[in-house]
Design a protein around this motif. Structure first.
Motif, short mmCIF file in Angstrom:
data_model
loop_
_atom_site.label_atom_id
_atom_site.label_comp_id
_atom_site.label_asym_id
_atom_site.label_seq_id
_atom_site.Cartn_x
_atom_site.Cartn_y
_atom_site.Cartn_z
N GLN A 338 0.84 -1.21 0.00
CA GLN A 338 0.00 0.00 0.00
C GLN A 338 0.87 1.26 0.00
O GLN A 338 0.61 2.21 -0.75
CB GLN A 338 -0.92 -0.01 1.22
N ALA A 339 1.92 1.24 0.82
CA ALA A 339 2.83 2.39 0.88
C ALA A 339 3.58 2.55 -0.45
O ALA A 339 3.86 3.67 -0.88
CB ALA A 339 3.82 2.21 2.02
N SER A 340 3.86 1.43 -1.12
CA SER A 340 4.56 1.48 -2.40
C SER A 340 3.71 2.15 -3.48
O SER A 340 4.24 2.85 -4.35
CB SER A 340 4.95 0.07 -2.85
N GLU A 347 6.54 9.81 -6.75
CA GLU A 347 7.57 9.92 -7.77
C GLU A 347 7.01 10.51 -9.07
O GLU A 347 7.68 11.27 -9.77
CB GLU A 347 8.22 8.55 -8.03
N GLN A 348 5.78 10.16 -9.39
CA GLN A 348 5.14 10.72 -10.59
C GLN A 348 4.92 12.22 -10.44
O GLN A 348 5.18 13.00 -11.35
CB GLN A 348 3.82 9.99 -10.86
N MET A 357 11.48 4.44 -11.40
CA MET A 357 12.09 3.16 -11.78
C MET A 357 12.43 2.33 -10.54
O MET A 357 12.10 1.14 -10.47
CB MET A 357 13.37 3.42 -12.59
N THR A 358 13.06 2.95 -9.55
CA THR A 358 13.42 2.21 -8.33
C THR A 358 12.19 1.84 -7.52
O THR A 358 12.20 0.83 -6.80
CB THR A 358 14.39 3.04 -7.47
N ALA A 359 11.11 2.63 -7.64
CA ALA A 359 9.87 2.28 -6.94
C ALA A 359 9.28 0.99 -7.51
O ALA A 359 8.79 0.12 -6.78
CB ALA A 359 8.86 3.41 -7.06
N TYR A 360 9.32 0.84 -8.84
CA TYR A 360 8.83 -0.40 -9.46
C TYR A 360 9.70 -1.58 -9.04
O TYR A 360 9.20 -2.70 -8.85
CB TYR A 360 8.81 -0.26 -10.98
N ASP A 361 10.99 -1.35 -8.89
CA ASP A 361 11.87 -2.41 -8.39
C ASP A 361 11.46 -2.80 -6.98
O ASP A 361 11.39 -4.00 -6.64
CB ASP A 361 13.32 -1.93 -8.41
#
Length: 410
Positions: A338-340, A347-348, A357-361
């Motif tokens: 949920q926090a992600s 980031e957007q 990019m690092t958030a998707y990772d």
């Protein structure tokens, strides 16, 4: 016959000389090597700039003082030029001459000059010169105590000089004398300034317990006087000191006081960083007392929400990452996911492609932790798209996709 007799005589003579030499060597006491050359600031040598003879103890006239001051400033300039040209040895020889002559202008003038040259010697990494100056400062200090000439101006100059040569213990002894003097005079401003100096010396040598004691005194004084600006300053300093000293309980106390002041004054811009630091303190304390972990979660949440309200989306993203890491460490995968999702939005909104990019990772790793490989695959694919745009870390995301695809087949 004659040659044999000659050889015998020569041999006996040689033995006699050798025996005499050994006897002389045995009776002569060996001289210890001169390991400690005399301090060039203490030697007394005739100097044409000396305005009076050694037996003349009268004070210098104003004309003599002025003439000497001009000559000494010329020596100072000569020494500086030598140092700038790379001739350090000649430079300090000239400065030592200047310093020997400075004593004729009085103890204060000498100490001020020792302070100046001491700073130069320290910066030039000339340890021997620093030692010479430190020793001379101690000599002048003893003379002033004997002659009872150590007034406040002299002590302040002496304390500063000891700081310049990084003799913290000697400096602290002097500043304790200054502190006692200004307290006796009832000079509150000088007392605060002296305490600040003492505190900064302790901090400079990483003596956090002693520094904390000083700043606690300063905080009490500022609070009693209603000095809000310095109260905030001392609380910030104490939070830092206790953090460096690995005392989260004390740093938490200082930060909670800061947060209360900021909220009362509606100074919300300071809240995100402060709440994050408070959360970090609770996280550290939770290792011994797990019940405090909820306080860590609450403060991380308050930190990112305040940053979001202030449209500090980059800061919100940084705090969310710490919150996600804490969720994952506690096995709270759903909360981490949920926090992600909120992290993606942050980031957007901040137009941070690298952060996105690092958030998707991050999301992909969380799905792997949950063993939801199809969702992890989708996250890594989105991460790869951004990596290709940035032309950065493409190989990493390709490898993650291959690993997850293999897990999905199983």
């Amino acid at each position: 016959m004659f040659p044999r007799l000659c050889v015998t005589i020569i041999t006996n003579t040689t033995l006699l000389l050798l025996s005499s030499s050994l006897t002389f060597a045995a009776t002569k006491k060996p001289q210890p090597p001169d390991k400690f050359p005399p301090n060039p600031l203490e030697i007394t040598v005739p100097d044409p700039l000396n305005p009076r003879s050694p037996k003349d103890t009268r004070p210098l006239t104003s004309e003599e003082r002025q003439t000497l001051e001009v000559a000494l400033e010329e020596l100072n300039q000569q020494a500086a030029a030598k140092l700038a040209a790379g001739d350090k040895i000649s430079a300090f020889e000239i400065w030592n001459r200047e310093l020997r002559l400075r004593r004729f202008l009085g103890q204060l003038a000498e100490v001020q000059a020792l302070s100046r040259v001491g700073a130069i010697a320290w910066n030039a990494n000339d340890r021997q010169e620093v030692q010479y100056i430190t020793q001379r400062l101690q000599t002048v200090q003893k003379q002033s105590q004997t002659q009872k000439t150590a007034d406040l101006e002299f002590l302040q100059a002496l304390g500063q000089a000891y700081q310049q040569v990084r003799s913290s213990k000697l400096a602290l002894v002097v500043y304790d004398q200054i502190l006692a003097s200004v307290r006796q005079q009832g000079d509150a401003v000088a007392e605060v300034n002296t305490l600040k100096t003492i505190g900064s010396i302790h901090l400079g040598w990483f003596d956090y317990p002693s520094a904390a004691a000083i700043y606690e005194k300063l905080l009490a004084m500022a609070t009693s006087q209603g000095d809000r600006a310095n109260e905030l300053l001392y609380l910030q300093q104490l939070a830092y000191i206790y953090e460096q000293a690995k005392q989260p309980e004390n740093s938490l106390k200082a930060r909670n006081q800061l947060a209360k002041i900021y909220q009362n004054e509606k100074n919300f811009t300071q809240i995100p960083d402060l709440k994050q630091e408070i959360a970090t303190d609770y996280e550290a304390l939770a290792k011994e007392n797990p019940s405090l972990l909820q306080q860590a979660f609450r403060n991380y949440q308050a930190a990112y929400m305040t940053a979001w309200d202030l449209q500090q989306y980059v800061r919100a993203g940084e705090i969310l990452r710490k919150l996600i890491a804490l969720y994952r460490s506690q096995g709270q995968v759903e909360e981490a996911l949920q926090a992600s999702q909120i992290l993606l939005q942050a980031e957007q909104l901040s137009s941070n492609s690298y952060g996105l990019m690092t958030a998707y990772d991050e999301i992909g790793q969380i799905y792997i932790q949950r063993k939801d490989y199809p969702q992890a695959l989708q996250a890594f694919k989105k991460g790869l798209e951004i990596a290709q745009q940035l032309q950065y870390n493409e190989e990493y995301f390709t490898q993650q996709i291959q690993k997850v695809s293999g897990q999905s087949v199983k």
